[in-house]
Design a protein around this motif. Structure first.
Motif, PDB file in Angstrom:
ATOM      1  N   VAL A  84       0.850  -1.198   0.000  1.00 42.38           N
ATOM      2  CA  VAL A  84       0.000   0.000   0.000  1.00 42.38           C
ATOM      3  C   VAL A  84       0.882   1.242   0.000  1.00 42.38           C
ATOM      4  O   VAL A  84       1.787   1.367   0.827  1.00 42.38           O
ATOM      5  N   PHE A  85       0.631   2.132  -0.940  1.00 42.28           N
ATOM      6  CA  PHE A  85       1.375   3.392  -1.028  1.00 42.28           C
ATOM      7  C   PHE A  85       0.521   4.516  -0.439  1.00 42.28           C
ATOM      8  O   PHE A  85      -0.662   4.633  -0.747  1.00 42.28           O
ATOM      9  N   LYS A  86       1.131   5.343   0.399  1.00 42.13           N
ATOM     10  CA  LYS A  86       0.394   6.454   1.012  1.00 42.13           C
ATOM     11  C   LYS A  86       0.145   7.580   0.011  1.00 42.13           C
ATOM     12  O   LYS A  86      -0.797   8.356   0.147  1.00 42.13           O
ATOM     13  N   LYS A  87       1.037   7.685  -0.996  1.00 45.91           N
ATOM     14  CA  LYS A  87       0.884   8.724  -2.016  1.00 45.91           C
ATOM     15  C   LYS A  87       1.038   8.101  -3.395  1.00 45.91           C
ATOM     16  O   LYS A  87       1.946   7.316  -3.631  1.00 45.91           O
ATOM     17  N   ILE A  88       0.137   8.483  -4.302  1.00 44.46           N
ATOM     18  CA  ILE A  88       0.203   8.026  -5.684  1.00 44.46           C
ATOM     19  C   ILE A  88       0.251   9.269  -6.574  1.00 44.46           C
ATOM     20  O   ILE A  88      -0.718  10.029  -6.635  1.00 44.46           O
ATOM     21  N   CYS A  89       1.393   9.506  -7.221  1.00 45.15           N
ATOM     22  CA  CYS A  89       1.583  10.690  -8.072  1.00 45.15           C
ATOM     23  C   CYS A  89       1.521  10.264  -9.533  1.00 45.15           C
ATOM     24  O   CYS A  89       2.304   9.422  -9.976  1.00 45.15           O
ATOM     25  N   ILE A  90       0.584  10.857 -10.277  1.00 47.91           N
ATOM     26  CA  ILE A  90       0.368  10.449 -11.664  1.00 47.91           C
ATOM     27  C   ILE A  90       0.414  11.667 -12.579  1.00 47.91           C
ATOM     28  O   ILE A  90      -0.270  12.664 -12.333  1.00 47.91           O
ATOM     29  N   GLU A  91       1.221  11.593 -13.606  1.00 45.01           N
ATOM     30  CA  GLU A  91       1.306  12.646 -14.622  1.00 45.01           C
ATOM     31  C   GLU A  91       1.127  11.976 -15.984  1.00 45.01           C
ATOM     32  O   GLU A  91       2.072  11.489 -16.601  1.00 45.01           O
ATOM     33  N   VAL A  92      -0.122  11.917 -16.410  1.00 45.21           N
ATOM     34  CA  VAL A  92      -0.472  11.272 -17.680  1.00 45.21           C
ATOM     35  C   VAL A  92      -1.414  12.181 -18.440  1.00 45.21           C
ATOM     36  O   VAL A  92      -2.403  12.660 -17.887  1.00 45.21           O
ATOM     37  N   GLY A  93      -1.118  12.452 -19.714  1.00 40.62           N
ATOM     38  CA  GLY A  93      -2.007  13.273 -20.523  1.00 40.62           C
ATOM     39  C   GLY A  93      -1.602  14.730 -20.534  1.00 40.62           C
ATOM     40  O   GLY A  93      -0.638  15.145 -19.885  1.00 40.62           O
ATOM     41  N   ASP A  94      -2.368  15.533 -21.300  1.00 42.72           N
ATOM     42  CA  ASP A  94      -2.083  16.957 -21.499  1.00 42.72           C
ATOM     43  C   ASP A  94      -2.925  17.776 -20.538  1.00 42.72           C
ATOM     44  O   ASP A  94      -4.151  17.693 -20.550  1.00 42.72           O
ATOM     45  N   HIS A  95      -2.289  18.587 -19.679  1.00 43.35           N
ATOM     46  CA  HIS A  95      -3.013  19.417 -18.704  1.00 43.35           C
ATOM     47  C   HIS A  95      -2.823  20.901 -18.997  1.00 43.35           C
ATOM     48  O   HIS A  95      -2.716  21.712 -18.076  1.00 43.35           O
ATOM     49  N   GLN A  96      -2.769  21.241 -20.275  1.00 42.71           N
ATOM     50  CA  GLN A  96      -2.625  22.641 -20.657  1.00 42.71           C
ATOM     51  C   GLN A  96      -3.785  23.449 -20.076  1.00 42.71           C
ATOM     52  O   GLN A  96      -4.928  22.998 -20.068  1.00 42.71           O
ATOM     53  N   SER A  97      -3.501  24.643 -19.555  1.00 45.97           N
ATOM     54  CA  SER A  97      -4.535  25.470 -18.924  1.00 45.97           C
ATOM     55  C   SER A  97      -4.467  26.898 -19.453  1.00 45.97           C
ATOM     56  O   SER A  97      -3.497  27.612 -19.227  1.00 45.97           O
ATOM     57  N   ILE A  98      -5.512  27.302 -20.179  1.00 48.73           N
ATOM     58  CA  ILE A  98      -5.594  28.682 -20.670  1.00 48.73           C
ATOM     59  C   ILE A  98      -5.886  29.621 -19.511  1.00 48.73           C
ATOM     60  O   ILE A  98      -5.345  30.726 -19.417  1.00 48.73           O
ATOM     61  N   GLU A  99      -6.746  29.166 -18.568  1.00 45.39           N
ATOM     62  CA  GLU A  99      -7.136  30.009 -17.443  1.00 45.39           C
ATOM     63  C   GLU A  99      -5.930  30.398 -16.593  1.00 45.39           C
ATOM     64  O   GLU A  99      -5.802  31.535 -16.142  1.00 45.39           O
ATOM     65  N   ASN A 100      -5.022  29.439 -16.364  1.00 43.39           N
ATOM     66  CA  ASN A 100      -3.851  29.710 -15.522  1.00 43.39           C
ATOM     67  C   ASN A 100      -2.613  30.076 -16.333  1.00 43.39           C
ATOM     68  O   ASN A 100      -1.509  30.121 -15.802  1.00 43.39           O
ATOM     69  N   ASP A 101      -2.820  30.323 -17.643  1.00 44.68           N
ATOM     70  CA  ASP A 101      -1.721  30.745 -18.527  1.00 44.68           C
ATOM     71  C   ASP A 101      -0.571  29.741 -18.485  1.00 44.68           C
ATOM     72  O   ASP A 101       0.597  30.099 -18.361  1.00 44.68           O
ATOM     73  N   LEU A 102      -0.928  28.448 -18.591  1.00 49.65           N
ATOM     74  CA  LEU A 102       0.077  27.388 -18.574  1.00 49.65           C
ATOM     75  C   LEU A 102       0.116  26.683 -19.923  1.00 49.65           C
ATOM     76  O   LEU A 102      -0.914  26.244 -20.426  1.00 49.65           O
ATOM     77  N   SER A 103       1.299  26.598 -20.505  1.00 50.81           N
ATOM     78  CA  SER A 103       1.464  25.802 -21.716  1.00 50.81           C
ATOM     79  C   SER A 103       1.485  24.325 -21.315  1.00 50.81           C
ATOM     80  O   SER A 103       1.500  23.980 -20.133  1.00 50.81           O
ATOM     81  N   THR A 104       1.504  23.449 -22.319  1.00 48.15           N
ATOM     82  CA  THR A 104       1.559  22.016 -22.046  1.00 48.15           C
ATOM     83  C   THR A 104       2.777  21.668 -21.178  1.00 48.15           C
ATOM     84  O   THR A 104       2.662  20.968 -20.176  1.00 48.15           O
ATOM     85  N   TYR A 105       3.942  22.212 -21.556  1.00 41.39           N
ATOM     86  CA  TYR A 105       5.160  21.868 -20.823  1.00 41.39           C
ATOM     87  C   TYR A 105       5.210  22.546 -19.457  1.00 41.39           C
ATOM     88  O   TYR A 105       5.691  21.951 -18.490  1.00 41.39           O
ATOM     89  N   SER A 106       4.708  23.797 -19.368  1.00 43.08           N
ATOM     90  CA  SER A 106       4.675  24.487 -18.066  1.00 43.08           C
ATOM     91  C   SER A 106       3.816  23.715 -17.067  1.00 43.08           C
ATOM     92  O   SER A 106       4.162  23.560 -15.900  1.00 43.08           O
ATOM     93  N   SER A 107       2.662  23.237 -17.562  1.00 42.24           N
ATOM     94  CA  SER A 107       1.777  22.439 -16.708  1.00 42.24           C
ATOM     95  C   SER A 107       2.467  21.146 -16.292  1.00 42.24           C
ATOM     96  O   SER A 107       2.400  20.728 -15.129  1.00 42.24           O
ATOM     97  N   HIS A 108       3.159  20.528 -17.250  1.00 38.22           N
ATOM     98  CA  HIS A 108       3.909  19.296 -16.989  1.00 38.22           C
ATOM     99  C   HIS A 108       4.944  19.533 -15.889  1.00 38.22           C
ATOM    100  O   HIS A 108       5.038  18.764 -14.922  1.00 38.22           O
ATOM    101  N   LEU A 109       5.689  20.627 -15.988  1.00 34.37           N
ATOM    102  CA  LEU A 109       6.732  20.948 -15.002  1.00 34.37           C
ATOM    103  C   LEU A 109       6.147  21.241 -13.626  1.00 34.37           C
ATOM    104  O   LEU A 109       6.721  20.856 -12.610  1.00 34.37           O
TER     105      LEU A 109
END
Length: 214
Positions: free
Chosen positions: A144-169
């Motif tokens: 059992v893991f207490k934390k599960i960190c997942i980064e899958v897919g494109d999370h680009q955000s126009i509202e927060n002025d984040l590009s695809t890579y900025s969101s990734h970072l």
């Protein structure tokens, strides 16, 4: 017309009177009714998990107290159901992560199954931690893991002025902040979205930081 209206209103009042009378008769048992409703929901939930387990041919792996992941013949649950409906075979995967070999990097051509492998591992782990049987060989070992960190897919955000890579970072920065010995992380398309030379270097640095955090 007036008589008809009056009759309809009288009918509404009679319906209200009957419902009020019925409510008054069961009100003393409200706590028991709530308990029965909760129990009925619980039994329905357990039955649903059991039916899904039968459909997925799921098993109970060997549960460990330490965060370990040794999957034998694991299959993506949704892909398995989809392929079965089309009379297709689902190719299983086996993977081993432990204290000595904690990080696995998968590389290969497009449409080679890398993302499916990541999603299979993540979904199976979450299913297990939700108390469900999982589509793996019973000799598999899972913790059992207490934390599960997942980064899958494109999370680009126009509202927060984040590009695809900025969101990734930003997500990867959060991984570094919260990760510890009780964390599993799954990252798809690591280092993409920018110049390959810079993306590769940043990915290497992040991986090194996560490695140092055990």
């Amino acid at each position: 017309s007036n008589d008809l209206f009056e009759l309809k209103q009288e009918e509404k009042r009679e319906i209200y009177r009957i419902l009020k009378s019925l409510s008054d008769s069961v009100r003393p048992e409200i706590q028991v009714i709530k308990l029965y409703q909760k129990l009925a929901g619980l039994f329905d939930f357990i039955r649903a998990k059991a039916l899904l387990a039968i459909e997925l041919e799921a098993n109970m792996p060997d549960l460990k107290k330490t965060p370990v992941l040794e999957l034998i013949n694991a299959r993506h649950p949704l892909l398995l159901l989809h392929n079965r409906a089309l009379d297709r075979k689902t190719i299983p995967l086996s993977i081993s992560l432990n204290a000595d070999e904690r990080i696995l990097i998968i590389s290969g051509p497009n449409a080679g199954g890398k993302s499916v492998a990541l999603k299979s591992i993540g979904l199976i782990q979450i299913m297990l931690q939700c108390g469900m049987l999982v589509p793996v060989h019973p000799d598999s070992k899972m913790g059992v893991f207490k934390k599960i960190c997942i980064e899958v897919g494109d999370h680009q955000s126009i509202e927060n002025d984040l590009s695809t890579y900025s969101s990734h970072l930003s997500h990867l920065k959060e991984f570094i902040n919260v990760a510890d010995e009780q964390t599993i992380f799954l990252i798809d398309e690591f280092g993409t979205g920018t110049d390959p030379m810079f993306g590769g270097a940043i990915a290497e640095a992040i991986l090194d930081a996560l490695n140092h955090k055990q």
